[in-house]
Design an enzyme around this catalytic site. Structure first.
Site, mmCIF file in Angstrom:
data_model
loop_
_atom_site.group_PDB
_atom_site.id
_atom_site.type_symbol
_atom_site.label_atom_id
_atom_site.label_comp_id
_atom_site.label_asym_id
_atom_site.label_seq_id
_atom_site.Cartn_x
_atom_site.Cartn_y
_atom_site.Cartn_z
ATOM 1 N N ASP A 1 0.846 -1.191 0.000
ATOM 2 C CA ASP A 1 0.000 0.000 0.000
ATOM 3 C C ASP A 1 0.884 1.245 0.000
ATOM 4 O OD1 ASP A 1 -1.674 2.104 0.652
ATOM 5 O OD2 ASP A 1 -2.661 1.041 2.294
ATOM 6 N N ILE A 2 0.677 2.100 -0.961
ATOM 7 C CA ILE A 2 1.554 3.265 -1.105
ATOM 8 C C ILE A 2 1.434 4.231 0.079
ATOM 9 C CG2 ILE A 2 -0.016 4.745 -2.460
ATOM 10 C CD1 ILE A 2 2.551 5.286 -4.254
ATOM 11 N N ASN B 1 -7.440 12.531 -10.229
ATOM 12 C CA ASN B 1 -8.184 12.971 -11.418
ATOM 13 C C ASN B 1 -8.111 14.492 -11.465
ATOM 14 O OD1 ASN B 1 -10.627 14.184 -10.074
ATOM 15 N ND2 ASN B 1 -10.773 12.085 -9.309
ATOM 16 N N ASP C 1 -6.119 7.230 -4.899
ATOM 17 C CA ASP C 1 -6.587 8.570 -4.523
ATOM 18 C C ASP C 1 -7.444 8.505 -3.252
ATOM 19 O OD1 ASP C 1 -6.960 11.278 -4.858
ATOM 20 O OD2 ASP C 1 -8.346 11.115 -6.549
ATOM 21 N N SER D 1 -2.761 4.937 -13.840
ATOM 22 C CA SER D 1 -3.755 4.645 -14.899
ATOM 23 C C SER D 1 -4.135 3.165 -15.025
ATOM 24 C CB SER D 1 -3.312 5.154 -16.289
ATOM 25 O OG SER D 1 -3.440 6.562 -16.377
ATOM 26 N N THR D 2 -3.488 2.275 -14.258
ATOM 27 C CA THR D 2 -3.738 0.835 -14.476
ATOM 28 C C THR D 2 -4.915 0.277 -13.663
ATOM 29 O OG1 THR D 2 -2.236 0.129 -12.724
ATOM 30 C CG2 THR D 2 -1.287 0.411 -14.935
HETATM 31 N N1 AR6 Z 1 -1.389 1.476 -2.977
HETATM 32 C C1 AR6 Z 1 -0.770 1.124 -4.139
HETATM 33 N N2 AR6 Z 1 -1.439 0.823 -5.265
HETATM 34 C C2 AR6 Z 1 -2.784 0.863 -5.227
HETATM 35 C C3 AR6 Z 1 -3.512 1.230 -4.062
HETATM 36 C C4 AR6 Z 1 -2.751 1.542 -2.892
HETATM 37 N N3 AR6 Z 1 -3.330 1.901 -1.752
HETATM 38 N N4 AR6 Z 1 -4.838 1.199 -4.365
HETATM 39 C C5 AR6 Z 1 -4.945 0.827 -5.663
HETATM 40 N N5 AR6 Z 1 -3.710 0.607 -6.180
HETATM 41 P P1 AR6 Z 1 -6.214 3.643 -9.491
HETATM 42 P P2 AR6 Z 1 -6.008 5.138 -12.030
HETATM 43 C C6 AR6 Z 1 -3.319 0.253 -7.562
HETATM 44 O O1 AR6 Z 1 -7.580 3.165 -9.854
HETATM 45 O O2 AR6 Z 1 -6.194 3.890 -12.818
HETATM 46 C C7 AR6 Z 1 -9.482 7.418 -8.816
HETATM 47 O O3 AR6 Z 1 -10.859 7.435 -8.614
HETATM 48 C C8 AR6 Z 1 -4.378 -0.310 -8.471
HETATM 49 O O4 AR6 Z 1 -4.492 -1.711 -8.298
HETATM 50 O O5 AR6 Z 1 -5.975 4.102 -8.125
HETATM 51 O O6 AR6 Z 1 -4.929 6.090 -12.434
HETATM 52 C C9 AR6 Z 1 -8.954 8.809 -9.202
HETATM 53 O O7 AR6 Z 1 -9.651 9.830 -8.528
HETATM 54 C C10 AR6 Z 1 -3.839 0.067 -9.841
HETATM 55 O O8 AR6 Z 1 -2.887 -0.900 -10.306
HETATM 56 O O9 AR6 Z 1 -5.755 4.875 -10.461
HETATM 57 C C11 AR6 Z 1 -9.215 8.840 -10.682
HETATM 58 O O10 AR6 Z 1 -10.551 9.180 -10.956
HETATM 59 C C12 AR6 Z 1 -3.092 1.365 -9.607
HETATM 60 O O11 AR6 Z 1 -2.906 1.460 -8.199
HETATM 61 C C13 AR6 Z 1 -8.965 7.411 -11.113
HETATM 62 O O12 AR6 Z 1 -9.193 6.621 -9.953
HETATM 63 C C14 AR6 Z 1 -3.831 2.616 -10.095
HETATM 64 O O13 AR6 Z 1 -5.224 2.455 -9.868
HETATM 65 C C15 AR6 Z 1 -7.538 7.185 -11.550
HETATM 66 O O14 AR6 Z 1 -7.413 5.887 -12.056
#
Ligand code: AR6
Length: 169
Positions: free
Chosen positions: A10-11, A24, A34, A122-123
């Protein structure tokens, strides 16, 4: 030279100078990384995001750009918010994704941050294929002109970790 390391987890728990948020444009929070950052970091982060919207980013933070706030109650000192592109099968948005990593490192340099943790931007909700997202992330950091000593990719699950391990090799 920037040292690239990989961690699973977890970051929000990372002890680094700055963690990067996959935000976003609104900077008002959301799900995924986020949501976790705002939840664990407390209201100070959102307060600074609101101030940034009011002062510099009336229309929101554009895709591919980055901006810093406090990290509130998190162990890191700063959160660098960046906006990844939504994945598109019909349009190549790789440059915007690379820009997120580059611009975040540029903000880190301005802050004097030496250790920076990135999620796989973005993933998640934005749907970018993990293998490709990992390759872009690693390549962009390797090519970046930055004083950051360590970039730590913090991967949430085994599949993400494997994709980044392959990209580093
Ligand atoms: N620590 C590390 N990685 C994580 C965590 C965490 N706590 N939580 C999720 N991931 P995402 P995006 C991974 O959806 O695709 C939000 O609503 C996750 O498995 O967080 O850039 C924003 O407000 C994935 O591999 O970001 C935007 O609207 C990666 O982090 C939108 O999501 C990124 O997933 C951005 O989407």
């Amino acid at each position: 030279m920037t040292h690239i390391t990989l961690a699973k987890g977890d970051i929000t728990t990372q002890h680094v100078d700055a963690i990067v948020n996959a935000a976003n444009s609104s900077l008002m929070g959301g799900g995924g990384v986020d949501g976790a950052i705002h939840r664990r970091g407390g209201p100070e982060i959102l307060a600074e995001c609101r101030a940034l919207r009011a002062s510099q980013y009336g229309r929101g933070l554009p895709t591919g750009q980055a901006v810093a706030t406090t990290a509130g109650e998190l162990p890191a000192r700063w959160v660098i918010h960046t906006v990844g592109p939504v994945w598109s099968a019909s349009e190549d948005r790789s440059e915007a994704l690379a820009s997120c990593y580059r611009e975040s490192l540029c903000v880190a340099d301005e802050l004097g941050a030496r250790t920076v943790a990135f999620p796989a931007i973005s993933t998640g909700i934005y749907g970018w294929p993990m293998d490709d997202g990992a390759r872009i992330a690693v390549r962009t950091v390797r090519e970046a002109d930055t004083s950051v000593a360590e970039v730590r990719f913090v991967l949430f699950d085994d599949a993400a970790y494997r994709a980044f391990a392959d990209a580093v090799r």
